[in-house]
Design a protein around this motif. Structure first.
Motif, PDB file in Angstrom:
ATOM      1  N   GLY A  37       0.504  44.574  53.613  1.00 28.31           N
ATOM      2  CA  GLY A  37       1.200  43.953  54.587  1.00 28.31           C
ATOM      3  C   GLY A  37       2.456  43.549  53.563  1.00 28.31           C
ATOM      4  O   GLY A  37       3.665  44.022  54.157  1.00 28.31           O
ATOM      5  N   LEU A  38       2.452  42.871  52.673  1.00 31.41           N
ATOM      6  CA  LEU A  38       3.527  42.260  52.148  1.00 31.41           C
ATOM      7  C   LEU A  38       4.548  43.451  51.447  1.00 31.41           C
ATOM      8  O   LEU A  38       5.831  43.073  51.629  1.00 31.41           O
ATOM      9  CB  LEU A  38       3.138  41.324  50.794  1.00 31.41           C
ATOM     10  N   ASN A  39       3.734  44.420  51.041  1.00 34.03           N
ATOM     11  CA  ASN A  39       4.659  45.608  50.461  1.00 34.03           C
ATOM     12  C   ASN A  39       5.663  46.191  51.611  1.00 34.03           C
ATOM     13  O   ASN A  39       6.509  46.421  51.315  1.00 34.03           O
ATOM     14  CB  ASN A  39       3.636  46.687  50.071  1.00 34.03           C
ATOM     15  N   TYR A  40       5.021  46.319  52.760  1.00 29.95           N
ATOM     16  CA  TYR A  40       5.894  46.957  53.948  1.00 29.95           C
ATOM     17  C   TYR A  40       6.958  46.057  54.366  1.00 29.95           C
ATOM     18  O   TYR A  40       7.794  46.402  54.555  1.00 29.95           O
ATOM     19  CB  TYR A  40       4.726  47.145  55.122  1.00 29.95           C
ATOM     20  N   LEU A  41       6.486  44.689  54.199  1.00 26.88           N
ATOM     21  CA  LEU A  41       7.660  43.690  54.388  1.00 26.88           C
ATOM     22  C   LEU A  41       8.749  44.081  53.466  1.00 26.88           C
ATOM     23  O   LEU A  41       9.960  43.959  53.843  1.00 26.88           O
ATOM     24  CB  LEU A  41       7.076  42.325  54.279  1.00 26.88           C
ATOM     25  N   LEU A  42       8.478  43.892  52.202  1.00 22.41           N
ATOM     26  CA  LEU A  42       9.709  43.987  51.047  1.00 22.41           C
ATOM     27  C   LEU A  42      10.108  45.238  51.069  1.00 22.41           C
ATOM     28  O   LEU A  42      11.421  45.488  51.045  1.00 22.41           O
ATOM     29  CB  LEU A  42       8.823  44.052  49.752  1.00 22.41           C
ATOM     30  N   ASN A  43       9.419  46.523  51.612  1.00 18.12           N
ATOM     31  CA  ASN A  43      10.217  47.849  52.052  1.00 18.12           C
ATOM     32  C   ASN A  43      11.054  47.700  53.287  1.00 18.12           C
ATOM     33  O   ASN A  43      11.173  48.823  53.813  1.00 18.12           O
ATOM     34  CB  ASN A  43       9.329  48.939  51.821  1.00 18.12           C
ATOM     35  N   GLU A  44      11.012  46.563  53.794  1.00 16.27           N
ATOM     36  CA  GLU A  44      11.849  46.627  55.171  1.00 16.27           C
ATOM     37  C   GLU A  44      11.113  47.481  56.206  1.00 16.27           C
ATOM     38  O   GLU A  44      11.824  48.399  56.886  1.00 16.27           O
ATOM     39  CB  GLU A  44      13.282  46.867  55.129  1.00 16.27           C
ATOM     40  N   GLU A  45       9.727  47.283  56.200  1.00 14.61           N
ATOM     41  CA  GLU A  45       9.052  48.312  57.383  1.00 14.61           C
ATOM     42  C   GLU A  45       8.124  47.375  58.276  1.00 14.61           C
ATOM     43  O   GLU A  45       7.148  47.329  58.074  1.00 14.61           O
ATOM     44  CB  GLU A  45       8.261  49.349  56.726  1.00 14.61           C
ATOM     45  N   PRO A  46       8.840  46.497  58.979  1.00 20.85           N
ATOM     46  CA  PRO A  46       8.317  45.454  59.748  1.00 20.85           C
ATOM     47  C   PRO A  46       7.390  45.932  60.497  1.00 20.85           C
ATOM     48  O   PRO A  46       6.219  45.121  60.921  1.00 20.85           O
ATOM     49  CB  PRO A  46       9.469  44.624  60.358  1.00 20.85           C
ATOM     50  N   ASP A  47       7.400  47.002  61.203  1.00 23.06           N
ATOM     51  CA  ASP A  47       6.383  47.492  62.339  1.00 23.06           C
ATOM     52  C   ASP A  47       4.954  47.693  61.672  1.00 23.06           C
ATOM     53  O   ASP A  47       4.005  47.277  62.045  1.00 23.06           O
ATOM     54  CB  ASP A  47       6.773  48.789  63.042  1.00 23.06           C
ATOM     55  N   LYS A  48       5.116  48.499  60.442  1.00 21.43           N
ATOM     56  CA  LYS A  48       3.928  48.611  59.418  1.00 21.43           C
ATOM     57  C   LYS A  48       3.122  47.281  59.270  1.00 21.43           C
ATOM     58  O   LYS A  48       1.943  47.264  59.041  1.00 21.43           O
ATOM     59  CB  LYS A  48       4.160  49.622  58.386  1.00 21.43           C
ATOM     60  N   ALA A  49       4.036  46.378  58.763  1.00 21.17           N
ATOM     61  CA  ALA A  49       3.882  45.135  58.301  1.00 21.17           C
ATOM     62  C   ALA A  49       3.057  44.354  59.191  1.00 21.17           C
ATOM     63  O   ALA A  49       1.933  43.986  58.916  1.00 21.17           O
ATOM     64  CB  ALA A  49       4.789  44.188  57.721  1.00 21.17           C
ATOM     65  N   ILE A  50       3.604  44.448  60.537  1.00 25.20           N
ATOM     66  CA  ILE A  50       2.862  43.729  61.731  1.00 25.20           C
ATOM     67  C   ILE A  50       1.372  44.441  61.885  1.00 25.20           C
ATOM     68  O   ILE A  50       0.577  43.679  62.238  1.00 25.20           O
ATOM     69  CB  ILE A  50       3.654  43.905  63.119  1.00 25.20           C
ATOM     70  N   ASP A  51       1.428  45.754  61.941  1.00 25.77           N
ATOM     71  CA  ASP A  51      -0.032  46.258  61.884  1.00 25.77           C
ATOM     72  C   ASP A  51      -0.959  45.771  61.231  1.00 25.77           C
ATOM     73  O   ASP A  51      -2.083  45.641  61.365  1.00 25.77           O
ATOM     74  CB  ASP A  51       0.339  47.958  61.892  1.00 25.77           C
ATOM     75  N   VAL A  52      -0.501  45.801  59.842  1.00 26.17           N
ATOM     76  CA  VAL A  52      -1.584  45.367  58.706  1.00 26.17           C
ATOM     77  C   VAL A  52      -1.943  43.751  59.088  1.00 26.17           C
ATOM     78  O   VAL A  52      -2.962  43.463  58.967  1.00 26.17           O
ATOM     79  CB  VAL A  52      -0.738  45.400  57.346  1.00 26.17           C
ATOM     80  N   PHE A  53      -0.975  43.090  59.507  1.00 27.83           N
ATOM     81  CA  PHE A  53      -1.350  41.618  59.689  1.00 27.83           C
ATOM     82  C   PHE A  53      -2.172  41.457  60.772  1.00 27.83           C
ATOM     83  O   PHE A  53      -3.159  40.585  60.878  1.00 27.83           O
ATOM     84  CB  PHE A  53      -0.116  40.826  59.933  1.00 27.83           C
ATOM     85  N   VAL A  54      -2.021  42.407  61.877  1.00 28.18           N
ATOM     86  CA  VAL A  54      -2.949  42.303  62.971  1.00 28.18           C
ATOM     87  C   VAL A  54      -4.222  42.972  62.620  1.00 28.18           C
ATOM     88  O   VAL A  54      -5.206  42.026  62.996  1.00 28.18           O
ATOM     89  CB  VAL A  54      -2.325  43.118  64.259  1.00 28.18           C
ATOM     90  N   GLU A  55      -4.325  43.903  61.889  1.00 31.21           N
ATOM     91  CA  GLU A  55      -5.411  44.430  61.198  1.00 31.21           C
ATOM     92  C   GLU A  55      -6.132  43.074  60.525  1.00 31.21           C
ATOM     93  O   GLU A  55      -7.541  43.068  60.485  1.00 31.21           O
ATOM     94  CB  GLU A  55      -5.418  45.442  60.289  1.00 31.21           C
ATOM     95  N   MET A  56      -5.526  42.197  59.736  1.00 27.24           N
ATOM     96  CA  MET A  56      -6.267  41.055  59.071  1.00 27.24           C
ATOM     97  C   MET A  56      -6.786  40.360  59.832  1.00 27.24           C
ATOM     98  O   MET A  56      -7.819  39.699  59.458  1.00 27.24           O
ATOM     99  CB  MET A  56      -4.912  40.382  58.208  1.00 27.24           C
ATOM    100  N   LEU A  57      -6.353  40.084  61.083  1.00 23.25           N
ATOM    101  CA  LEU A  57      -7.040  39.245  61.871  1.00 23.25           C
ATOM    102  C   LEU A  57      -8.402  39.764  62.218  1.00 23.25           C
ATOM    103  O   LEU A  57      -9.269  38.775  62.346  1.00 23.25           O
ATOM    104  CB  LEU A  57      -6.345  39.335  63.422  1.00 23.25           C
ATOM    105  N   GLU A  58      -8.725  40.892  62.169  1.00 22.49           N
ATOM    106  CA  GLU A  58     -10.214  41.332  62.306  1.00 22.49           C
ATOM    107  C   GLU A  58     -10.975  40.853  61.166  1.00 22.49           C
ATOM    108  O   GLU A  58     -12.121  40.670  61.412  1.00 22.49           O
ATOM    109  CB  GLU A  58     -10.244  42.712  62.399  1.00 22.49           C
TER     110      GLU A  58
END
Ligand SMILES: [Zn+2]
Length: 382
Positions: A37-58
């Motif tokens: 998720g952090l990688n996506y954030l750093l690469n300025e891909e917030p949509d993918k980052a959000i998906d990852v963090f939402v996934e983390m929730l599980e």
């Protein structure tokens, strides 16, 4: 925003790592998803980052706080759809505690409000209201929605509930809700209902100028001029700020009753106690009628010298122009036209709470939604 995101994410990771650590002794095993998720954030891909963090929730429901913070940030940035996605996802998790679910409902309701989806927002806030969770915020938001929908009876009920729970006094708001109901009844040709609502308005807030003014207008229409005059003078005694709103009708009422002398006395008293609120110019008219042009010009010149005002200047020019020697004075005519244009373009009202400016009187401020906060600016400011 993107400076804040890693912080929010890191706190989530920390919470996740901590809880993993509590379960076993290999906290680092919790990391891969977070780092993706952090990688996506750093690469300025917030949509993918959000998906990852939402996934983390599980993986771990301790990250709920992180998701709430993220959703909040998106809403504040105006990215309401993303905020809705995050909060909807949260609510769908069965593992949430009651408290966490309530918080997510509150946030999602605010997302819907921001997006203008009032029906959905209303449903969520009503759910919180029934469950007794986050009551003050839920009720405050419901009050906003009902005002938008002009459902004044629901506003009254909600305001009363809010007062019970917070102890704050919403008397001014309640009086305006009754005034709105009265004006609806008037439009529906139900004068008796309108009158009853206006008396209710005064019961909520004795100083409500709007209710007194509307009652006075109804009395004038019904031919009860003395009652109208009593109501208008009562309104001014209680709230002198609104003299400019009712002074015209007070003058009409006095004239209808043939009480010129009392009218002069009243206006003189007003000019002295509440200068520059419109009484002076009515006095000029009266002096003009009773003592002639010269007396009127003398009084007006004196007044303008003390308190310069555009309206006063215009009236003086009008009087000068009607003098025989000024009849063809085109310069004076032009100045008068210019001044009139200036005053027409000027915002005459301002909200005392948020500073919003308006040309006409709004009983509810269009900007901050406060009731009864707009005031006529002193004429000399114009
Ligand atoms: Zn305002």
């Amino acid at each position: 925003m993107w400076l804040l995101l890693p912080v929010a994410a890191a706190s989530g990771w920390w919470a996740a790592a901590r809880s993993m650590g509590a379960r076993d002794s290999h906290p680092n095993e919790a990391n891969p998803v977070y780092f993706r998720g952090l990688n996506y954030l750093l690469n300025e891909e917030p949509d993918k980052a959000i998906d990852v963090f939402v996934e983390m929730l599980e993986v771990d429901s301790d990250t709920v706080e992180t998701h709430l913070a993220l959703g909040n940030l998106f809403r504040r940035r105006g990215e309401v759809e993303r905020a809705i996605r995050i909060h909807q996802n949260l609510i769908a998790r069965p593992a949430l505690t009651t408290e966490q679910r309530g918080q997510a409902l509150l946030e999602l309701g605010q997302d819907y409000l921001r997006a203008g989806l009032y029906d959905r927002a209303e449903n969520l806030f009503n759910e919180l209201r029934q469950e007794g969770q986050h009551l003050p915020q839920a009720l405050r938001n419901l009050l906003l929605i009902y005002q938008q929908e002009k459902d004044w009876k629901a506003c009254l009920k909600t305001a009363e509930e809010l007062e019970r729970h917070t102890g704050e006094d919403l008397g001014v708001d309640r009086s305006h809700f009754y005034c709105e109901l009265a004006q609806q009844a008037e439009r529906d040709h139900q004068p008796e209902a309108a009158s009853a609502y206006l008396h209710m308005a005064l019961e909520q807030h004795r100083e409500c100028v709007r209710a007194n003014h509307l009652l006075a207008k109804m009395a004038l229409a019904a031919g009860d001029t003395p009652e109208a005059l009593r109501l208008l003078k009562d309104a001014i005694r209680r709230n002198p700020d609104y003299l400019p709103e009712v002074v015209d009708e007070i003058v009409v009422a006095y004239r209808e009753l043939g009480k010129q002398e009392q009218l002069v006395e009243f206006l003189q008293e007003m000019a002295q106690d509440h200068p520059n609120q419109g009484a002076e110019l009515h006095l000029v008219d009266l002096y003009h009628d009773q003592q002639g042009e010269t007396a009127a010009i003398d009084y007006l010149t004196n007044y303008i010298a003390r308190t310069p005002s555009l309206l006063g200047l215009i009236r003086l020019l009008e009087l000068q122009c009607s003098q025989p020697e000024g009849r063809n004075d085109t310069v004076l005519q032009q100045v008068r036209t210019q001044l009139q244009r200036l005053i027409r373009d000027k915002a005459a009202y301002q909200c005392s709470k948020c500073g919003f400016e308006a040309k006409t009187l709004h009983w509810q401020c269009p900007s901050c939604h406060a009731w009864g906060t707009q005031r006529r600016r002193p004429l000399h400011e114009s």
